[in-house]
Design a protein around this motif. Structure first.
Motif, PDB file in Angstrom:
ATOM      1  N   VAL A  16      25.154  36.772  39.498  1.00 34.39           N
ATOM      2  CA  VAL A  16      26.096  36.909  40.612  1.00 34.39           C
ATOM      3  C   VAL A  16      25.398  37.709  41.714  1.00 34.39           C
ATOM      4  CG1 VAL A  16      28.386  37.775  41.293  1.00 34.39           C
ATOM      5  CG2 VAL A  16      28.033  36.941  38.964  1.00 34.39           C
ATOM      6  N   ALA A  18      25.802  39.764  45.537  1.00 31.08           N
ATOM      7  CA  ALA A  18      26.777  40.434  46.412  1.00 31.08           C
ATOM      8  C   ALA A  18      26.025  41.090  47.562  1.00 31.08           C
ATOM      9  CB  ALA A  18      27.575  41.471  45.626  1.00 31.08           C
ATOM     10  N   ARG A  33      39.793  41.145  45.721  1.00 30.74           N
ATOM     11  CA  ARG A  33      39.922  39.934  44.908  1.00 30.74           C
ATOM     12  C   ARG A  33      41.383  39.497  44.879  1.00 30.74           C
ATOM     13  NH1 ARG A  33      35.437  38.384  42.241  1.00 30.74           N
ATOM     14  NH2 ARG A  33      36.582  37.290  40.610  1.00 30.74           N
ATOM     15  N   ARG A  37      42.725  35.530  40.102  1.00 29.52           N
ATOM     16  CA  ARG A  37      41.324  35.578  39.682  1.00 29.52           C
ATOM     17  C   ARG A  37      41.173  36.738  38.705  1.00 29.52           C
ATOM     18  NH1 ARG A  37      37.744  36.214  44.763  1.00 29.52           N
ATOM     19  NH2 ARG A  37      36.200  35.087  43.565  1.00 29.52           N
ATOM     20  N   ASP A  38      40.051  36.758  37.975  1.00 31.11           N
ATOM     21  CA  ASP A  38      39.813  37.939  37.158  1.00 31.11           C
ATOM     22  C   ASP A  38      39.628  39.138  38.091  1.00 31.11           C
ATOM     23  OD1 ASP A  38      37.357  36.949  38.058  1.00 31.11           O
ATOM     24  OD2 ASP A  38      36.254  37.850  36.410  1.00 31.11           O
ATOM     25  N   LEU A  39      39.983  40.298  37.607  1.00 29.33           N
ATOM     26  CA  LEU A  39      39.861  41.540  38.378  1.00 29.33           C
ATOM     27  C   LEU A  39      40.625  41.481  39.710  1.00 29.33           C
ATOM     28  CD1 LEU A  39      36.047  42.050  37.665  1.00 29.33           C
ATOM     29  CD2 LEU A  39      37.877  43.446  36.712  1.00 29.33           C
ATOM     30  N   GLU A  44      35.712  44.554  46.137  1.00 27.78           N
ATOM     31  CA  GLU A  44      34.324  44.299  45.733  1.00 27.78           C
ATOM     32  C   GLU A  44      33.413  44.138  46.937  1.00 27.78           C
ATOM     33  OE1 GLU A  44      34.441  40.537  43.603  1.00 27.78           O
ATOM     34  OE2 GLU A  44      34.515  39.409  45.482  1.00 27.78           O
ATOM     35  N   PHE A  45      32.130  44.280  46.680  1.00 24.38           N
ATOM     36  CA  PHE A  45      31.143  43.860  47.667  1.00 24.38           C
ATOM     37  C   PHE A  45      31.139  42.332  47.598  1.00 24.38           C
ATOM     38  CE2 PHE A  45      29.960  48.125  46.335  1.00 24.38           C
ATOM     39  CZ  PHE A  45      29.917  48.752  47.572  1.00 24.38           C
ATOM     40  N   GLY A  47      30.647  38.334  47.471  1.00 22.29           N
ATOM     41  CA  GLY A  47      29.568  37.502  46.938  1.00 22.29           C
ATOM     42  C   GLY A  47      30.121  36.541  45.917  1.00 22.29           C
ATOM     43  N   LYS A  49      28.802  33.577  42.402  1.00 23.43           N
ATOM     44  CA  LYS A  49      27.807  33.094  41.440  1.00 23.43           C
ATOM     45  C   LYS A  49      26.694  32.302  42.114  1.00 23.43           C
ATOM     46  CE  LYS A  49      31.353  32.410  37.900  1.00 23.43           C
ATOM     47  NZ  LYS A  49      32.581  31.918  38.558  1.00 23.43           N
ATOM     48  N   LYS A  88      32.564  37.787  29.370  1.00 24.27           N
ATOM     49  CA  LYS A  88      31.245  37.320  29.818  1.00 24.27           C
ATOM     50  C   LYS A  88      30.349  38.489  30.192  1.00 24.27           C
ATOM     51  CE  LYS A  88      33.086  36.489  34.461  1.00 24.27           C
ATOM     52  NZ  LYS A  88      34.476  36.547  34.146  1.00 24.27           N
ATOM     53  N   ILE A  90      27.458  39.558  33.130  1.00 32.38           N
ATOM     54  CA  ILE A  90      26.893  39.164  34.425  1.00 32.38           C
ATOM     55  C   ILE A  90      25.730  40.102  34.764  1.00 32.38           C
ATOM     56  CG2 ILE A  90      29.178  38.412  35.246  1.00 32.38           C
ATOM     57  CD1 ILE A  90      29.006  40.807  37.281  1.00 32.38           C
ATOM     58  N   PRO A 126      35.565  46.459  40.715  1.00 29.63           N
ATOM     59  CA  PRO A 126      35.070  45.946  39.439  1.00 29.63           C
ATOM     60  C   PRO A 126      34.011  46.912  38.905  1.00 29.63           C
ATOM     61  CG  PRO A 126      35.011  44.232  41.135  1.00 29.63           C
ATOM     62  CD  PRO A 126      35.304  45.533  41.830  1.00 29.63           C
ATOM     63  N   ALA A 128      31.126  46.545  37.747  1.00 32.84           N
ATOM     64  CA  ALA A 128      29.745  46.255  38.175  1.00 32.84           C
ATOM     65  C   ALA A 128      29.443  46.806  39.567  1.00 32.84           C
ATOM     66  CB  ALA A 128      29.488  44.747  38.153  1.00 32.84           C
TER      67      ALA A 128
HETATM   68  O1  C5P Z   1      33.615  35.891  42.606  1.00 32.07           O
HETATM   69  P1  C5P Z   1      33.346  35.213  41.308  1.00 32.07           P
HETATM   70  O2  C5P Z   1      34.595  35.047  40.461  1.00 32.07           O
HETATM   71  O3  C5P Z   1      32.560  33.942  41.439  1.00 32.07           O
HETATM   72  O4  C5P Z   1      32.405  36.244  40.502  1.00 32.07           O
HETATM   73  C1  C5P Z   1      31.900  35.952  39.219  1.00 32.07           C
HETATM   74  C2  C5P Z   1      32.034  37.167  38.335  1.00 32.07           C
HETATM   75  O5  C5P Z   1      31.322  38.263  38.897  1.00 32.07           O
HETATM   76  C3  C5P Z   1      33.475  37.646  38.151  1.00 32.07           C
HETATM   77  O6  C5P Z   1      33.636  38.053  36.809  1.00 32.07           O
HETATM   78  C4  C5P Z   1      33.579  38.847  39.057  1.00 32.07           C
HETATM   79  O7  C5P Z   1      34.491  39.780  38.552  1.00 32.07           O
HETATM   80  C5  C5P Z   1      32.157  39.393  39.047  1.00 32.07           C
HETATM   81  N1  C5P Z   1      31.853  40.083  40.307  1.00 32.07           N
HETATM   82  C6  C5P Z   1      31.727  41.471  40.298  1.00 32.07           C
HETATM   83  N2  C5P Z   1      31.457  42.133  41.471  1.00 32.07           N
HETATM   84  C7  C5P Z   1      31.293  41.439  42.632  1.00 32.07           C
HETATM   85  C8  C5P Z   1      31.407  40.023  42.657  1.00 32.07           C
HETATM   86  C9  C5P Z   1      31.694  39.374  41.467  1.00 32.07           C
HETATM   87  O8  C5P Z   1      31.863  42.114  39.249  1.00 32.07           O
HETATM   88  N3  C5P Z   1      31.021  42.115  43.752  1.00 32.07           N
END
Ligand code: C5P
Length: 143
Positions: A16, A18, A33, A37-39, A44-45, A47, A49, A88, A90, A126, A128
């Motif tokens: 992924v 960002a 977000r 969607r998840d989260l 988030e920053f 971005g 996949k 998952k 990432i 999130p 990450a």
């Molecule tokens: O945005 P998208 O759903 O395509 O992102 C894929 C995965 O990456 C998701 O699980 C999302 O939570 C995670 N993500 C993240 N931080 C970001 C962008 C995406 O943790 N800045």
């Protein structure tokens, strides 16, 4: 976007990308977000996949164009964060976007916020994305 055609790193983690974008006042862009969607609700920053056949920068430019309507002129790697989520793993590959064209808009109905750097830590994010805030703080101390 792109269904399940995302790119897997050698260890099976989803790649992924960002971007860290700043405005003329040094504030940093966060995107919220959306529901479903998840989260959902996390800031988030922006971005998404990496798709097969794309370089990380091509993926970032595509995602930021789809989500925000901007195009990247210049970006440099800032930090790569491996993160295990319940469903998952990432690797969040984060770039500092030094220059971009266009005005960022929430084209996917997502809320946007331009956050002063010292307020970034107050936004729910999130997991990450948290180390990215630490890396930015570190980077500005080194200026
Ligand atoms: O945005 P998208 O759903 O395509 O992102 C894929 C995965 O990456 C998701 O699980 C999302 O939570 C995670 N993500 C993240 N931080 C970001 C962008 C995406 O943790 N800045």
């Amino acid at each position: 976007m792109g269904g399940d055609r995302h790119r897997l790193a050698a260890d099976g983690a989803i790649h992924v990308v960002a971007g860290v974008l700043s405005d003329a006042r040094g504030r940093i862009l966060l995107a919220r977000r959306t529901a479903g969607r998840d989260l959902a609700g996390a800031w988030e920053f922006p971005g998404g996949k990496v798709e097969p056949g794309e370089t990380p920068l091509q993926a970032l430019d595509r995602e930021l164009h789809e989500e925000l309507g901007i195009r990247i002129d210049r970006a440099e790697p800032l930090i790569a964060v491996p993160q295990a989520y319940p469903d998952k793993r990432i690797v969040l590959d984060v770039y500092r976007v030094g220059s971009f064209t266009g005005k960022a808009q929430g084209l996917e109905k997502q809320a946007l916020a331009w956050a002063p750097p010292d307020k970034l830590a107050t936004y729910p994010m999130p997991p990450a994305d948290r180390p990215v805030v630490a890396a930015l703080t570190q980077a500005s101390l080194c200026l």
